[in-house]
Design a protein around this motif. Structure first.
Motif, PDB file in Angstrom:
ATOM      1  N   ASP A  57       6.781  -5.320  -1.536  1.00 34.04           N
ATOM      2  CA  ASP A  57       5.584  -4.822  -2.192  1.00 34.04           C
ATOM      3  C   ASP A  57       4.353  -5.024  -1.305  1.00 34.04           C
ATOM      4  OD1 ASP A  57       4.365  -3.511  -4.214  1.00 34.04           O
ATOM      5  OD2 ASP A  57       3.926  -5.314  -5.380  1.00 34.04           O
ATOM      6  N   VAL A  58       4.297  -6.191  -0.648  1.00 30.10           N
ATOM      7  CA  VAL A  58       3.176  -6.459   0.257  1.00 30.10           C
ATOM      8  C   VAL A  58       3.097  -5.373   1.328  1.00 30.10           C
ATOM      9  CG1 VAL A  58       2.407  -8.003   2.094  1.00 30.10           C
ATOM     10  CG2 VAL A  58       3.124  -8.945  -0.099  1.00 30.10           C
ATOM     11  N   PHE A 101       2.258 -14.316  -6.772  1.00 30.36           N
ATOM     12  CA  PHE A 101       3.630 -13.861  -6.978  1.00 30.36           C
ATOM     13  C   PHE A 101       4.626 -14.632  -6.104  1.00 30.36           C
ATOM     14  CE2 PHE A 101       3.014  -9.346  -8.838  1.00 30.36           C
ATOM     15  CZ  PHE A 101       2.204  -9.908  -9.811  1.00 30.36           C
ATOM     16  N   MET A 102       4.206 -14.909  -4.884  1.00 36.60           N
ATOM     17  CA  MET A 102       5.144 -15.597  -3.996  1.00 36.60           C
ATOM     18  C   MET A 102       4.880 -17.102  -3.939  1.00 36.60           C
ATOM     19  SD  MET A 102       5.282 -12.667  -1.052  1.00 36.60           S
ATOM     20  CE  MET A 102       6.682 -13.146  -0.077  1.00 36.60           C
ATOM     21  N   PHE A 104       0.502   2.273   1.539  1.00 36.43           N
ATOM     22  CA  PHE A 104      -0.285   3.262   0.791  1.00 36.43           C
ATOM     23  C   PHE A 104      -1.730   3.280   1.269  1.00 36.43           C
ATOM     24  CE2 PHE A 104      -1.179   0.074  -2.730  1.00 36.43           C
ATOM     25  CZ  PHE A 104      -2.553   0.234  -2.788  1.00 36.43           C
ATOM     26  N   HIS A 121       9.021  -9.248  -3.296  1.00 35.54           N
ATOM     27  CA  HIS A 121       7.560  -9.298  -3.215  1.00 35.54           C
ATOM     28  C   HIS A 121       7.078  -8.845  -1.854  1.00 35.54           C
ATOM     29  CE1 HIS A 121       7.136 -11.114  -7.062  1.00 35.54           C
ATOM     30  NE2 HIS A 121       7.796 -12.204  -6.720  1.00 35.54           N
ATOM     31  N   PHE A 122       7.806  -9.285  -0.847  1.00 36.29           N
ATOM     32  CA  PHE A 122       7.385  -8.928   0.503  1.00 36.29           C
ATOM     33  C   PHE A 122       7.399  -7.409   0.672  1.00 36.29           C
ATOM     34  CE2 PHE A 122       8.119  -8.089   5.028  1.00 36.29           C
ATOM     35  CZ  PHE A 122       7.032  -8.753   5.558  1.00 36.29           C
ATOM     36  N   THR A 132       6.923  -9.715   9.310  1.00 33.66           N
ATOM     37  CA  THR A 132       5.513  -9.344   9.397  1.00 33.66           C
ATOM     38  C   THR A 132       5.219  -8.709  10.756  1.00 33.66           C
ATOM     39  OG1 THR A 132       5.044 -11.269   8.034  1.00 33.66           O
ATOM     40  CG2 THR A 132       3.177 -10.234   9.111  1.00 33.66           C
ATOM     41  N   PHE A 134      -1.772  -9.647 -11.861  1.00 32.26           N
ATOM     42  CA  PHE A 134      -1.175  -8.312 -11.856  1.00 32.26           C
ATOM     43  C   PHE A 134      -2.193  -7.273 -12.312  1.00 32.26           C
ATOM     44  CE2 PHE A 134       1.128  -4.946 -14.207  1.00 32.26           C
ATOM     45  CZ  PHE A 134       1.769  -4.379 -13.132  1.00 32.26           C
ATOM     46  N   LEU A 168       4.639  -1.875  -7.832  1.00 32.25           N
ATOM     47  CA  LEU A 168       3.773  -2.991  -8.209  1.00 32.25           C
ATOM     48  C   LEU A 168       4.301  -3.652  -9.482  1.00 32.25           C
ATOM     49  CD1 LEU A 168       1.286  -3.811  -6.698  1.00 32.25           C
ATOM     50  CD2 LEU A 168      -0.115  -2.631  -8.381  1.00 32.25           C
ATOM     51  N   SER A 182       7.239  -5.765  -9.004  1.00 31.26           N
ATOM     52  CA  SER A 182       6.917  -7.067  -8.448  1.00 31.26           C
ATOM     53  C   SER A 182       6.636  -8.046  -9.589  1.00 31.26           C
ATOM     54  CB  SER A 182       5.703  -6.936  -7.531  1.00 31.26           C
ATOM     55  OG  SER A 182       5.709  -7.909  -6.543  1.00 31.26           O
ATOM     56  N   VAL A 230      -3.039  -8.255  -1.320  1.00 32.76           N
ATOM     57  CA  VAL A 230      -1.918  -8.950  -0.705  1.00 32.76           C
ATOM     58  C   VAL A 230      -2.063 -10.458  -0.865  1.00 32.76           C
ATOM     59  CG1 VAL A 230      -0.948  -9.517   1.538  1.00 32.76           C
ATOM     60  CG2 VAL A 230      -1.179  -7.147   0.854  1.00 32.76           C
ATOM     61  N   VAL A 258       1.717  -2.149  -0.003  1.00 28.73           N
ATOM     62  CA  VAL A 258       0.269  -2.110  -0.178  1.00 28.73           C
ATOM     63  C   VAL A 258      -0.396  -1.589   1.090  1.00 28.73           C
ATOM     64  CG1 VAL A 258      -1.792  -3.542  -0.473  1.00 28.73           C
ATOM     65  CG2 VAL A 258       0.210  -3.937  -1.902  1.00 28.73           C
ATOM     66  N   PHE A 259       0.103  -2.044   2.232  1.00 27.09           N
ATOM     67  CA  PHE A 259      -0.485  -1.556   3.477  1.00 27.09           C
ATOM     68  C   PHE A 259      -0.056  -0.128   3.776  1.00 27.09           C
ATOM     69  CE2 PHE A 259      -1.167  -6.103   4.155  1.00 27.09           C
ATOM     70  CZ  PHE A 259      -2.519  -6.044   4.427  1.00 27.09           C
ATOM     71  N   GLN A 275      -0.646 -11.226  -4.105  1.00 23.76           N
ATOM     72  CA  GLN A 275       0.814 -11.217  -4.027  1.00 23.76           C
ATOM     73  C   GLN A 275       1.335 -12.525  -3.439  1.00 23.76           C
ATOM     74  OE1 GLN A 275       3.578  -9.243  -4.356  1.00 23.76           O
ATOM     75  NE2 GLN A 275       2.749  -7.309  -5.119  1.00 23.76           N
TER      76      GLN A 275
END
Ligand code: HEA
Ligand code: HEA
Ligand code: CUA
Ligand code: CU
Lengths: 207, 355, 622, 111
Positions: A190-191, D76-77, A197, A187-188, A38, D33, A78, A81, D69, A194-195, D72
């Protein structure tokens, strides 16, 4: 409980990823690693924000970016995920082949994303002469988005390796944490996207 | 054991004070001999913080000495088990609150001074102070350029300023980062490569007198092999003398006294003029000004910032600048000179004065 | 399968250490490597002081001086202090929490070998005659301008060893969170373990910014990007921020374990429990937390503007409060105690005034307008050597003396230890106290030489003389180590007789499985509690059973050397065609190592109950 | 340590119960989702649609990103599950450090 013990759906523990000490350690260690990641990405974002308008006379963000492409890429990632959530869902139910199937779909979607990204970079380089070395903006853009892309590539090969290695063995408490952790990683990714895009592409279009 | 201890401490205190006094340093270089409003402000803050810190150190030391003397394990104590104390709320609150108070005392002037020192509104824009002097400082690998934009003159190496008035500085670097520091007149500011930094200083006339009219300036950021040698000097003149200097600079031309100097001028035109200007009104763009402006070279305190200014030094410099300032940007750029040419150049250079 | 008390030849021993995943042996590796780099860094310091012994000296000048200076700072911080801290953490933390090993023994070994590969790579620069020369901070205008490969060695070397440190940090976090013995709640953990925990968290969050910064630097220098090239829109100040976002927490990464060591030493040799344990824990966490909000105090003169300077100045000062809490708690730990002045304790008591002097000059630096004067002068050099040498090095020396018996089974000579101490203590103050005044008298730091008649001659001479006392001290220490490893006194389990924490409950050195039976921890200072009840051993939490052990592996060495080769290759990519090829091969080796690690199942092995019983009877006989 | 916890008790009943629970959770995952898709779409539309543009677009799409997020992380997590106290502590610490960096980079330290 021995790690390679054979299980049935009934004897398989509720949280297989954390059922052994090794699994618990992996699970926690990986989360901590994500905490570090992060900061890594935050630093990259900060650098990008500081340099995004320094294009040395080259193309600006508005001229470069094409939202439909980004939207498509976003949808792919997405969805991947979600598919990896399905995979873990089946892992918990001890449905090995279904898990493999969903991980397989995840890999395909991820590869699709990567393909789009490569196409996009190629496009910028040839259409706009917007390269890694053309300006500070170029360097920052390719570094941030490229770091993410590299994570996608690593994630793909990781999941793929796990699938191949364990394809014939079925689930056990030795490989369950590995699958679980790989899905966390996915998943991370993907997280972070998100930021990306939002901050890179959408904010880049707004100006 | 107990007897010699206080005596020893008094000795230590004495030697420390002695050291303090002796350690004030030179009036032209030491931050402990402030010579202007900015340095004064910083000096008071330094004193305030030192007093607080000495207080802290004294308190800690007293407790410390008491503890290690009083509670050492003596013979016969081998089996003593001291009481296992868990802590003390009261004590802990005390040593949390007192430092907070001390820090608040320090923080208030810190914040205030930070804003005062950063106030350069008199430099430009609508609050521009008409009498304010602005100097553009450009730091280069091992030499300094000082441009007076309102006076349209440029000089190098020796900064000339009027005393007892605010002088504003706009600083930057042309190659790598340096830092502009005149210790006895005020703290430093970095010369960055991508932006201008601004600050101000005041040069006190009385203190300037005490320092012999000259303050030492230093480069305070590692910038390469000759970072240690990137010195400059500051001539602080009374205002009218300063104005006179400016006027003389505007019209200054090298004085060519004899045939040797004339020959020197020829060599100079051929080998040196591409980098060095000999007129204070250098209108070339910054990037073209790749060497110190030599208009008032003979008046300078030093050659290349470090050697005493005399013929011998000039010859030494022209013969082998690399041996004097490793990594400097003049080495190898001016062709080979014969000893005769060097003598002639030296004559010519010695004629570059405005005083 | 057990390798207990097997006799081995030299080759076998080397192989054993190359492949070991045992935290105790890794601790020894860290100790040796860190100790060696300390000697190298110290030698560089001596060169610095010799050059500055008089004005206009020409012992080492110009670029060479800058190289020595840069390598001194970099070596001391990254290759000496940090690894030595890791040595103590590896040797002690699993024992202090009653664990059999760390959470990831393999990763632990990998961490060591990455650090070592990076360190060797960095020092390889000397043999190429191109050492880094832009200061340990490597500010980017200068480091971009720097010719040859010095800065490449710096960036690549630190990148590799930084990766090792990062995974080491994660490893300790997981170990401490997951592997504590029953009853060892967070608020019963020894302070050294606590400080390891917080330090590891700092590593986790502080190293990524450095990683990013180093990547940008490598990209700019070797791959043509423009992060730091103003002509193409780059900005060099970004590096300053990234470096210090890492750099400031880094100094607490160094000093928190030091605080941890002293917390153990003070309690042990005062025979008292730590005064204000909870607030000590709280202060440690708070220092770690605040450490991330103050980095710009290294950049007060960069021109960030008054708002940033004022905020960062005040935030910096705040750190004085929790640190003060610790100082006074230590004093009151000793208060009313029964203080025994062993060598570690001498370092402990010397630490208090020394560190306080260094700490308060830190607060003086924090007053931004005054820092415009101090910054980049010898005042700052004095500040940080007071906190680093008076804090960290003293702690390392104390810790090494204190836990030496636990690591090696022999005591270091206390008499020689005291000689080292007094020489070092005296030399340290002689060297650095006077540097405060040098700075105030206008002497900038990082100067390769200075001209006469500026009032700096005497002070520099005194400072240089002091350094030789420290050198003498170091030589005595090395002698002590050699001498006692031949004929030193054999250590008991509770080597100092006053041990409080559970590492002192087992034999010295610890058996490879640490605890035969996982102990039950019944409170803070668990061993002390048992001793006060007249027992000599810990209460076990489980019956004797088979012990699961991890397998040795050579893969960490393979992975680390792959990166070493890769770095070497990429460094030459711009002048030699083979650069990228070698770089690729190196990366491939690393990836292959990682792949093998993932592919080959590693379930470890078991030491059986019967063997453990065997050991028991042997011990009784011995 | 209590590491070897497993699903003892009556495995048959346990299994059924768990399957059901997992399936229920999966339903939530699919719903979240859907929401994430929706949020993404809104964000893109907000930028696509020039009329919508304005000073608030940036904070608005940032908010959408944050919400997404959170989905997510928590669904998801599985951060909403128990046993994630330490992971969230460290994730948020990392986030805090990162945010301070970002905040300073976009506000006080630039000129
Ligand atoms: C172990 C390493 C270490 C430690 C612990 C510290 C601790 C501190 N440091 Fe230091 N520092 C460095 C290593 C360290 N530093 C290094 C290496 C550099 C230079 C880097 C370079 O440029 O190369 C540096 C530089 C540095 C600067 C920049 C100077 C400059 O370049 O201009 C500043 C400025 O604020 C600073 C501040 C502080 C403060 C406030 C503390 C505080 O944590 C200190 C707190 C401790 C106390 C205050 C003492 C005990 C407290 C009490 C007894 C209570 C009562 C006290 C008061 C009320 C004051 N340090
Ligand atoms: C952990 C950190 C650490 C430690 C322990 C030290 C220890 C010492 N340091 Fe320094 N130092 C730094 C970190 C450290 N330093 C940093 C970060 C810088 C800034 C660099 C920069 O500006 O970029 C610096 C800068 C620095 C300077 C400023 C140089 C300059 O600005 O120009 C000076 C000058 O006196 C100095 C001196 C010393 C001395 C005398 C010691 C002594 O304490 C050393 C004592 C040890 C010995 C003397 C060992 C002797 C060894 C032998 C006798 C055996 C040799 C044999 C073999 C190798 C086989 N250091
Ligand atoms: Cu210019 Cu140092
Ligand atoms: Cu700091």
């Amino acid at each position: 409980m021995h790690a390679e013990e054979k299980f049935t759906a009934a004897t398989f523990p509720e949280s297989p990823e954390k059922a052994t000490l090794e699994g618990k350690n992996k699970f926690l260690g990986f989360w901590l690693f994500l905490g570090g990641e992060t900061v890594l990405f935050a630093t990259l974002f900060a650098t990008y924000l500081a340099l995004k308008d320094h294009n040395a006379g080259g193309a600006t963000t508005q001229e470069l970016f094409e939202l439909p492409l980004v939207f498509a890429a976003t949808m792919l990632l997405l969805t991947s995920s979600l598919t990896s959530v399905y995979a873990i869902y089946h892992m918990k139910n001890f449905a090995f082949s279904k898990m493999m199937l969903w991980f397989g779909i995840t890999v395909l979607l991820g590869a699709g994303f990567l393909g789009l990204e490569i196409y996009e970079f190629n496009h910028y380089v040839h259409e706009f002469k917007h390269t890694f070395t053309s300006s500070a903006f170029g360097s920052a853009f390719y570094t941030l988005v490229g770091f993410h892309g590299a994570h996608v590539a690593v994630g793909l090969s990781w999941i793929l390796t796990l699938m191949i290695r364990n394809g014939r063995r079925g689930l056990n408490l030795y490989n369950a944490p590995k699958f679980y952790v790989a899905s966390l990683y996915w998943h991370f990714i993907d997280v972070v996207w998100v930021f990306i895009f939002t901050v890179v592409y959408l904010m880049g279009m707004v100006g | 054991m107990k007897k010699w201890l206080p005596k020893w401490r008094i000795m230590l205190l004495f030697s420390m004070i002695a050291l303090l006094l002796a350690g004030c340093g030179k009036p032209f270089l030491s931050t402990l001999q402030p010579a202007g409003e900015v340095a004064d402000m910083q000096y008071s803050l330094m004193l305030l913080s030192t007093i607080i810190m000495v207080l802290v150190i004294v308190v800690v030391t007293i407790i410390f000495i008491y503890v290690v003397v009083r509670f050492r394990r003596r013979e016969g104590d081998e089996d003593v088990i001291p009481k296992q104390v868990e802590g003390s709320k009261k004590l802990e609150i005390i040593w949390t609150v007192i430092p907070i108070l001390l820090l608040i005392i320090l923080a208030i002037p810190t914040v205030k001074d930070t804003f005062t020192l950063a106030n350069v509104s008199g430099m430009e824009g609508k609050n521009k102070d008409k009498d304010a002097l602005v100097v553009n400082v450009r730091a280069n690998l091992y030499w300094w350029e000082f441009e007076y934009p309102d006076k349209k003159i440029i000089t190098s190496q020796d900064l000339v300023v009027p005393t007892d008035q605010k002088v504003y500085f706009k600083v930057k670097a042309s190659d790598v980062k340096h830092s502009f520091w005149i210790p006895s007149v005020g703290g430093k500011i970095d010369t960055n490569v991508e932006n201008d930094n601004k600050f101000w200083l005041v040069f006190d006339s009385k203190k300037a007198e005490k320092a012999g009219g000259i303050f030492y300036g230093k480069c305070a950021e590692l910038c390469g092999p000759s970072h240690a040698l990137m010195d400059f000097k500051v001539k602080a003149l009374p205002k009218d003398e300063f104005n006179a200097w400016v006027d003389k600079m505007k019209s200054a031309k090298p004085e060519v006294a004899d045939a040797d100097a004339q020959a020197g001028e020829e060599v100079f035109k051929k080998n040196c003029l591409s980098c060095h200007a000999v007129e204070a009104k250098d209108t070339r763009a910054e990037v073209a000004r790749t060497a110190p402006n030599l208009t008032d070279f003979a008046d300078r305190e030093r050659v290349a910032g470090i050697l005493p200014n005399n013929e011998e030094s000039i010859k030494k410099w022209l013969k082998d600048p690399e041996s004097i300032k490793p990594g400097n940007k003049m080495t190898g750029k001016y062709g080979n000179l014969t000893d005769e040419q060097i003598d002639q150049l030296t004559k010519y250079l010695m004629g570059m004065k405005v005083e | 399968m057990s390798t207990l008390s097997q006799r081995k030849g030299f080759g076998a021993t080397v192989w054993d250490y190359l492949t070991t995943v045992d935290h105790k042996k890794i601790a020894i590796l860290y100790l040796i490597a860190g100790g060696f780099f300390f000697l190298v860094g110290g030698l560089e310091a001596l060169f610095i002081r010799i050059q500055l012994i008089k004005p206009d000296n020409d012992f080492i000048l110009g670029t060479t001086y800058n190289e020595v200076l840069t390598m001194h700072g970099t070596t001391m911080i990254f290759l000496a202090a940090m690894p030595l801290i890791f040595a103590l953490m590896n040797a002690v933390v699993p024992l202090q929490i009653g664990a059999r090993d760390v959470a990831f023994p393999f990763v632990n070994a990998l961490g060591f070998w990455l650090f070592f590969a990076g360190g060797v790579f960095l020092n390889l620069s000397w043999f190429f005659g191109q050492a880094p020369d832009a200061g340990w901070t490597a500010y980017t205008s200068l480091s971009m301008a720097s010719q040859e490969h010095g800065i490449d060695f710096y960036a690549l070397g630190l990148q590799i060893s930084g990766a090792g440190t990062l995974i080491g940090g994660i490893n300790f976090l997981v170990t401490i969170i997951n592997m504590r013995a029953p009853g060892m709640t967070y608020m019963r953990m020894p302070l050294f373990t606590w400080s390891t925990f917080v330090t590891s968290a700092l590593i986790l969050f502080a190293f990524p910014p450095l990683t990013v910064g180093l990547f940008l630097m490598i990209f700019d220098r070797l791959f043509g990007s423009n992060f730091f090239d103003p002509a193409l829109g780059g900005n060099t100040i970004i590096w300053e921020h990234l470096f210090w976002i890492f750099g400031h927490p880094e100094v607490y990464i160094l000093v928190l374990p030091a605080f941890g060591v002293f917390s153990e030493v003070f309690a042990t040799f005062s025979r008292k429990r730590l005064f204000g344990y909870s607030s000590m824990v709280f202060a440690t966490v708070l220092i770690g937390f605040l450490g991330f909000m103050v980095w710009a105090h290294h950049m007060f003169t960069t021109g960030l503007g008054p708002i940033a300077n004022a905020i960062f100045a005040v935030a910096t000062m705040a750190i004085g409060v929790p640190t003060g809490i610790k100082i006074f708690n230590w004093l009151f730990t000793m208060w009313g105690g029964s203080i025994k002045f062993t060598t570690p304790m001498l370092y402990g008591v010397a630490f208090i005034p020394s560190f306080v002097i260094g700490g308060v000059t830190g607060i003086m630096n924090a007053a931004a307008p005054a820092d415009y004067q101090y910054h980049d002068s010898y005042f700052v050099v004095a500040h940080f050597h007071y906190v680093i040498v008076g804090g960290v090095v003293f702690a390392l020396l104390a810790g090494v003396h204190y836990w030496w018996p636990k690591m090696f089974g022999r005591m270091l000579s206390d008499a020689l230890g005291k000689v080292t101490f007094w020489l070092f203590f005296f030399g340290f103050h002689l060297t650095f106290f006077i540097q405060h005044f040098l700075g105030l008298m206008g002497m900038p730091r990082r100067v390769a030489t200075f001209l006469p008649n500026q009032g700096w001659e005497t002070a520099n001479l005194i400072s240089s003389i002091g350094a030789f006392f420290m050198a003498a001290a170091t030589i005595v220490l090395v002698f002590n180590v050699i001498k006692t490893s031949i004929n030193g006194e054999v250590a008991k389990g509770d080597a100092w007789g006053d041990g409080r924490t559970i590492e002192w409950a087992i034999s010295s050195p610890a058996p490879e499985y640490n605890f035969k039976q996982t102990p039950l921890v019944r409170g803070l200072d668990a061993l002390w509690i048992e001793k006060m009840e007249g027992k000599t051993e810990l209460t076990p939490a489980e019956p004797i059973g088979d012990i699961h052990m991890p397998n040795s592996s050579i893969l960490p060495v393979v992975i680390a050397s792959g990166l070493f080769i890769a770095a070497l290759g990429f460094m030459f990519r711009n002048e030699h065609g083979w650069g990228d090829v070698v770089g690729g091969i190196g990366l491939a080796i690393t990836l292959l190592g990682m792949f093998l690690r993932s592919w080959i199942d590693d379930h470890g092995y078991h030491i059986h109950k019967e063997e453990l019983m065997d050991d028991d009877s042997k011990e009784v006989k011995a | 340590m209590a590491t070897n916890q497993s699903n003892s008790g009556n495995p048959r009943v346990d299994l059924k119960y768990r399957k059901k629970k997992n399936a229920e959770e999966m339903k939530f995952q699919v719903i979240s989702f859907g929401l994430m898709l929706f949020l993404t779409l809104v964000a893109f539309l907000a930028v696509w649609n020039e009329d919508f543009g304005g000073w608030y677009t940036v904070p608005f799409i940032m908010l959408l990103a944050v919400v997404q997020v959170i989905f997510q992380l928590y669904y998801f997590m599985h951060m909403s599950h128990k046993g994630h106290a330490v992971p969230s502590l460290f994730l948020y610490s990392g986030l805090l450090v990162g945010l301070i960096t970002l905040l300073t980079f976009v506000t006080i330290i630039w000129w």
